[in-house]
Motif scaffolding. Structure first.
Motif, PDB file in Angstrom:
ATOM      1  N   LEU A   1      -2.123   2.042  12.738  1.00  0.00           N
ATOM      2  CA  LEU A   1      -4.051   2.332  12.148  1.00  0.00           C
ATOM      3  C   LEU A   1      -4.575   1.415  13.284  1.00  0.00           C
ATOM      4  O   LEU A   1      -3.900   0.365  14.262  1.00  0.00           O
ATOM      5  CB  LEU A   1      -4.483   1.243  10.932  1.00  0.00           C
ATOM      6  CG  LEU A   1      -3.700   1.515   9.020  1.00  0.00           C
ATOM      7  CD1 LEU A   1      -4.190   0.593   8.484  1.00  0.00           C
ATOM      8  CD2 LEU A   1      -4.893   2.404   9.118  1.00  0.00           C
TER       9      LEU A   1
ATOM     10  N   MET B   1       4.320  -8.463  15.709  1.00  0.00           N
ATOM     11  CA  MET B   1       2.439  -9.056  16.253  1.00  0.00           C
ATOM     12  C   MET B   1       2.183 -10.395  16.966  1.00  0.00           C
ATOM     13  O   MET B   1       1.704 -10.182  17.795  1.00  0.00           O
ATOM     14  CB  MET B   1       1.822  -8.483  14.651  1.00  0.00           C
ATOM     15  CG  MET B   1       1.396  -6.832  14.586  1.00  0.00           C
ATOM     16  SD  MET B   1       0.967  -6.922  13.010  1.00  0.00           S
ATOM     17  CE  MET B   1      -0.058  -8.373  12.673  1.00  0.00           C
TER      18      MET B   1
ATOM     19  N   SER C   1      -6.723  -1.095  13.910  1.00  0.00           N
ATOM     20  CA  SER C   1      -6.528  -2.469  13.467  1.00  0.00           C
ATOM     21  C   SER C   1      -4.446  -2.910  13.924  1.00  0.00           C
ATOM     22  O   SER C   1      -4.393  -4.696  14.402  1.00  0.00           O
ATOM     23  CB  SER C   1      -6.196  -2.896  12.609  1.00  0.00           C
ATOM     24  OG  SER C   1      -6.319  -3.018  12.094  1.00  0.00           O
ATOM     25  N   MET C   2      -3.664  -1.853  13.656  1.00  0.00           N
ATOM     26  CA  MET C   2      -2.702  -2.038  13.933  1.00  0.00           C
ATOM     27  C   MET C   2      -1.972  -2.111  15.843  1.00  0.00           C
ATOM     28  O   MET C   2      -2.893  -2.475  16.799  1.00  0.00           O
ATOM     29  CB  MET C   2      -1.757  -1.492  12.754  1.00  0.00           C
ATOM     30  CG  MET C   2      -2.004  -2.318  11.602  1.00  0.00           C
ATOM     31  SD  MET C   2      -1.193  -4.181  10.865  1.00  0.00           S
ATOM     32  CE  MET C   2       0.144  -3.523   9.933  1.00  0.00           C
TER      33      MET C   2
ATOM     34  N   GLN D   1       7.408  -6.880  10.734  1.00  0.00           N
ATOM     35  CA  GLN D   1       6.445  -6.008  11.756  1.00  0.00           C
ATOM     36  C   GLN D   1       5.359  -7.753  12.116  1.00  0.00           C
ATOM     37  O   GLN D   1       4.421  -7.870  12.554  1.00  0.00           O
ATOM     38  CB  GLN D   1       5.520  -5.664  10.733  1.00  0.00           C
ATOM     39  CG  GLN D   1       4.222  -5.022  11.002  1.00  0.00           C
ATOM     40  CD  GLN D   1       4.342  -3.968  12.430  1.00  0.00           C
ATOM     41  OE1 GLN D   1       5.037  -3.360  12.356  1.00  0.00           O
ATOM     42  NE2 GLN D   1       3.293  -3.930  13.209  1.00  0.00           N
ATOM     43  N   VAL D   2       5.006  -8.773  11.187  1.00  0.00           N
ATOM     44  CA  VAL D   2       4.312  -9.782  11.313  1.00  0.00           C
ATOM     45  C   VAL D   2       5.015  -9.969  12.419  1.00  0.00           C
ATOM     46  O   VAL D   2       3.973 -11.157  13.262  1.00  0.00           O
ATOM     47  CB  VAL D   2       4.052 -10.487  10.205  1.00  0.00           C
ATOM     48  CG1 VAL D   2       3.532 -11.793  10.284  1.00  0.00           C
ATOM     49  CG2 VAL D   2       3.442 -10.160   8.735  1.00  0.00           C
TER      50      VAL D   2
ATOM     51  N   HIS E   1       0.856   2.398   8.339  1.00  0.00           N
ATOM     52  CA  HIS E   1      -0.355   1.403   7.778  1.00  0.00           C
ATOM     53  C   HIS E   1       0.152   0.797   9.935  1.00  0.00           C
ATOM     54  O   HIS E   1      -1.286  -0.167  10.331  1.00  0.00           O
ATOM     55  CB  HIS E   1       0.396   0.137   7.303  1.00  0.00           C
ATOM     56  CG  HIS E   1      -0.379   0.253   6.181  1.00  0.00           C
ATOM     57  ND1 HIS E   1      -0.336  -0.588   4.890  1.00  0.00           N
ATOM     58  CD2 HIS E   1      -1.230   1.541   5.435  1.00  0.00           C
ATOM     59  CE1 HIS E   1      -0.152   0.165   3.801  1.00  0.00           C
ATOM     60  NE2 HIS E   1      -1.275   0.621   3.938  1.00  0.00           N
TER      61      HIS E   1
ATOM     62  N   ILE F   1      -5.280   3.639   4.384  1.00  0.00           N
ATOM     63  CA  ILE F   1      -4.591   2.919   4.305  1.00  0.00           C
ATOM     64  C   ILE F   1      -4.241   2.854   2.882  1.00  0.00           C
ATOM     65  O   ILE F   1      -3.012   2.774   2.325  1.00  0.00           O
ATOM     66  CB  ILE F   1      -5.740   1.643   4.094  1.00  0.00           C
ATOM     67  CG1 ILE F   1      -6.178   1.503   5.773  1.00  0.00           C
ATOM     68  CG2 ILE F   1      -5.207  -0.145   3.617  1.00  0.00           C
ATOM     69  CD1 ILE F   1      -6.664   0.538   5.939  1.00  0.00           C
TER      70      ILE F   1
ATOM     71  N   VAL G   1       7.861  -6.418   6.480  1.00  0.00           N
ATOM     72  CA  VAL G   1       6.599  -6.460   6.272  1.00  0.00           C
ATOM     73  C   VAL G   1       6.738  -7.934   7.067  1.00  0.00           C
ATOM     74  O   VAL G   1       6.224  -8.139   7.643  1.00  0.00           O
ATOM     75  CB  VAL G   1       5.986  -6.727   4.843  1.00  0.00           C
ATOM     76  CG1 VAL G   1       4.489  -7.326   5.787  1.00  0.00           C
ATOM     77  CG2 VAL G   1       5.383  -5.667   4.858  1.00  0.00           C
ATOM     78  N   GLY G   2       7.989  -8.657   6.464  1.00  0.00           N
ATOM     79  CA  GLY G   2       8.066  -9.926   8.190  1.00  0.00           C
ATOM     80  C   GLY G   2       8.043  -9.796   9.270  1.00  0.00           C
ATOM     81  O   GLY G   2       7.871 -10.116   9.700  1.00  0.00           O
TER      82      GLY G   2
ATOM     83  N   GLU H   1      -9.749   6.065   8.242  1.00  0.00           N
ATOM     84  CA  GLU H   1      -9.203   4.616   8.131  1.00  0.00           C
ATOM     85  C   GLU H   1      -8.827   4.402   6.747  1.00  0.00           C
ATOM     86  O   GLU H   1      -7.594   3.865   6.000  1.00  0.00           O
ATOM     87  CB  GLU H   1      -9.747   3.600   9.194  1.00  0.00           C
ATOM     88  CG  GLU H   1      -9.479   3.257   9.663  1.00  0.00           C
ATOM     89  CD  GLU H   1     -10.001   1.957  10.828  1.00  0.00           C
ATOM     90  OE1 GLU H   1     -10.769   2.197  11.324  1.00  0.00           O
ATOM     91  OE2 GLU H   1      -9.256   0.830  10.303  1.00  0.00           O
ATOM     92  N   ALA H   2      -9.528   4.452   5.851  1.00  0.00           N
ATOM     93  CA  ALA H   2      -9.361   4.061   4.040  1.00  0.00           C
ATOM     94  C   ALA H   2      -8.342   4.583   3.275  1.00  0.00           C
ATOM     95  O   ALA H   2      -7.772   4.292   2.896  1.00  0.00           O
ATOM     96  CB  ALA H   2     -11.355   4.220   3.803  1.00  0.00           C
TER      97      ALA H   2
ATOM     98  N   TYR I   1       4.968   5.003   4.868  1.00  0.00           N
ATOM     99  CA  TYR I   1       3.666   4.081   4.813  1.00  0.00           C
ATOM    100  C   TYR I   1       3.174   3.444   5.567  1.00  0.00           C
ATOM    101  O   TYR I   1       2.814   3.146   6.283  1.00  0.00           O
ATOM    102  CB  TYR I   1       3.550   3.061   2.973  1.00  0.00           C
ATOM    103  CG  TYR I   1       4.056   2.367   2.989  1.00  0.00           C
ATOM    104  CD1 TYR I   1       2.812   1.051   3.462  1.00  0.00           C
ATOM    105  CD2 TYR I   1       5.406   1.363   2.718  1.00  0.00           C
ATOM    106  CE1 TYR I   1       3.306  -0.327   3.856  1.00  0.00           C
ATOM    107  CE2 TYR I   1       5.362  -0.389   2.615  1.00  0.00           C
ATOM    108  CZ  TYR I   1       4.296  -0.726   3.469  1.00  0.00           C
ATOM    109  OH  TYR I   1       4.332  -2.357   3.387  1.00  0.00           O
TER     110      TYR I   1
END
Lengths: 297, 297
Positions: free
Chosen positions: A88, A164, A90-91, A160-161, A85, A113, A157-158, A109-110, A81
């Motif tokens: 994508l 970015m 936007s990533m 990944q943020v 994501h 996601i 997730v943290g 995309e939809a 997963y």
């Protein structure tokens, strides 16, 4: 076990995992398009490092590896997963993953996601339902809690943020390690920890194995960065130098290629030091350290 | 309880939930941007129907509502993540939600996707860790499993996929009900079921309450469709007629406005029939049926 038996063990376990993953998807009562999208990325190959770490840890404690299969598959779903994501538009906006078109290039995309959302959610169901009464509710609950921590805002997730946010900026080594410790390291560490929980490891053993996995995770990421410079597109399944092209912070960029290689050796050595400090079999996990240090894709 | 006390109960519980939600976010050790994005959509208001159904069910069984607070917050997080992902440009492409700019309009698409992922993942941690030893591991594990089922590919995500696939096509009533039963109904039903699990309901009571929630969920969706035609933009916080504009399948489109209103009454009546078949207090949940049938936003 000798080298050949270790390789046979890992091949067999990989085969088990890769047979089980599509079974989990096909048994779902859900629209075909979402099952197809989940299946597509799950079967896109990959090294299955995380599930193999889990069953390898069970083996180290002399336990039946099959009790780890559901959780091993759940981890691979979470990893998958995160790739869907991450790819994508936007990533990272990647068109290729492991030499195949990325999920959103095939399904849009939809659906991509939602396939990611579905894999993430389903993984918790698999862990919580795994093997009926063979695993105690206390143990399953701990597996759920730790999986959520490893993959959520305080984990993957943290990371990944933070990754970015770091783009475009020049990071120092601590900042780079924070990113990789969270983005890659926490789920790798969970793979080992989940195996240890299932094997009734003591808290001291859990602590040492966490350290082992921490260093292994950093080594894994450094090797990834080195491969991006030295690898070939055919072997990697993605364009060489794509990290540099996107102005990403990497170990070679920060430490030079030589410095990164030294750092890789350091973390592999540390990983092995912690590994051997735990009283159990070491053959599989030692082999996996070497595999990670020298992998070419 | 009389009407005023019921309203006071619901207001107090809503306040508890809305105080607890930001606490869960602020205690996270994660990059600020992701915490801000999670917080932004959680505090964007809304009716908090799902968490209120959970605590309302606990009240019905005469239990202390506070034992349901963590799970109630987790449900609201799952609901909120689904709104963030639904609003994305590649999905419904909505700029406004409850009168405020949608998450991706404020934080960008990448952070919005990750904030959704983070809320989804964190919700499982909250349920599995909730209240320490006050709730048995068996019960928490059941709460985790049912939450994953209600919100994953066999639940909410599956419904969302079916909804997208149905766009442009003309659906029959069965197909429309499949979508809403999964997209909205399963998580609403879970809210009631989770309360019942925490209240030690019998399997017969669980069965009846599942039927209750099923009809309530459909009523909720039909009211939503009717509001889209009859509501005003200021009250709704989104453009009136936006469903029709997007060629969405709705109950009024399928059954006429009058037919949809009849269907709404039917499902509310059925919901109440199942509600009153369970031997417990009915005041809060009866009031919530009326609220859902007549809500103006």
């Amino acid at each position: 076990m000798g080298r050949t038996e270790v390789e046979q063990f890992l091949n067999n376990q990989k085969k088990n995992i890769e047979e089980q993953l599509p079974t989990y998807i096909s048994q779902l009562s859900a629209p075909n398009i979402i099952k197809d999208a989940m299946h597509y990325s799950l079967e896109a190959g990959g090294k299955r490092i995380r599930p193999l770490l889990l069953v390898g840890t069970l083996h180290s404690f002399g336990k039946d590896e099959s009790i780890g299969l559901p959780t091993a598959c759940a981890i691979e779903m979470i990893h998958t997963y995160s790739l869907i994501h991450d790819d994508l538009p936007s990533m990272d906006d990647d068109d290729l993953r492991r030499g195949k078109p990325t999920n959103h290039k095939v399904f849009g995309e939809a659906v991509a996601i939602l396939a990611g959302d579905a894999l993430l959610t389903y993984s918790f169901q698999i862990v919580s339902e795994s093997l009926g009464d063979q695993i105690s509710p206390e143990k399953k609950l701990l597996l759920v809690t730790e999986l959520a921590k490893a993959s959520g805002p305080e984990g993957m997730v943290g990371g990944q943020v933070a990754d970015m946010e770091g783009e475009g900026a020049v990071l120092n080594l601590d900042e780079l390690e924070y990113i990789h410790h969270h983005k890659t390291g926490k789920l790798l560490a969970y793979s080992v920890i989940a195996g240890a929980i299932l094997a009734d490891a003591t808290s001291e053993q859990l602590e040492k194995l966490t350290q082992f996995a921490h260093h292994l995770g950093l080594a894994f990421q450094i090797r990834d960065d080195i491969l991006d410079i030295e690898g070939t597109e055919v072997v990697l399944g993605k364009p060489v130098g794509s990290d540099t092209g996107n102005h990403k912070n990497t170990y070679p960029a920060l430490l030079s290629l030589e410095g990164a290689k030294e750092k890789l050796t350091f973390h592999i050595d540390e990983a092995k030091r912690f590994l051997y400090s735990v009283d159990m079999k070491h053959d599989i996990l030692d082999y996996m350290c070497n595999l990670i240090a020298s992998r070419d894709h």
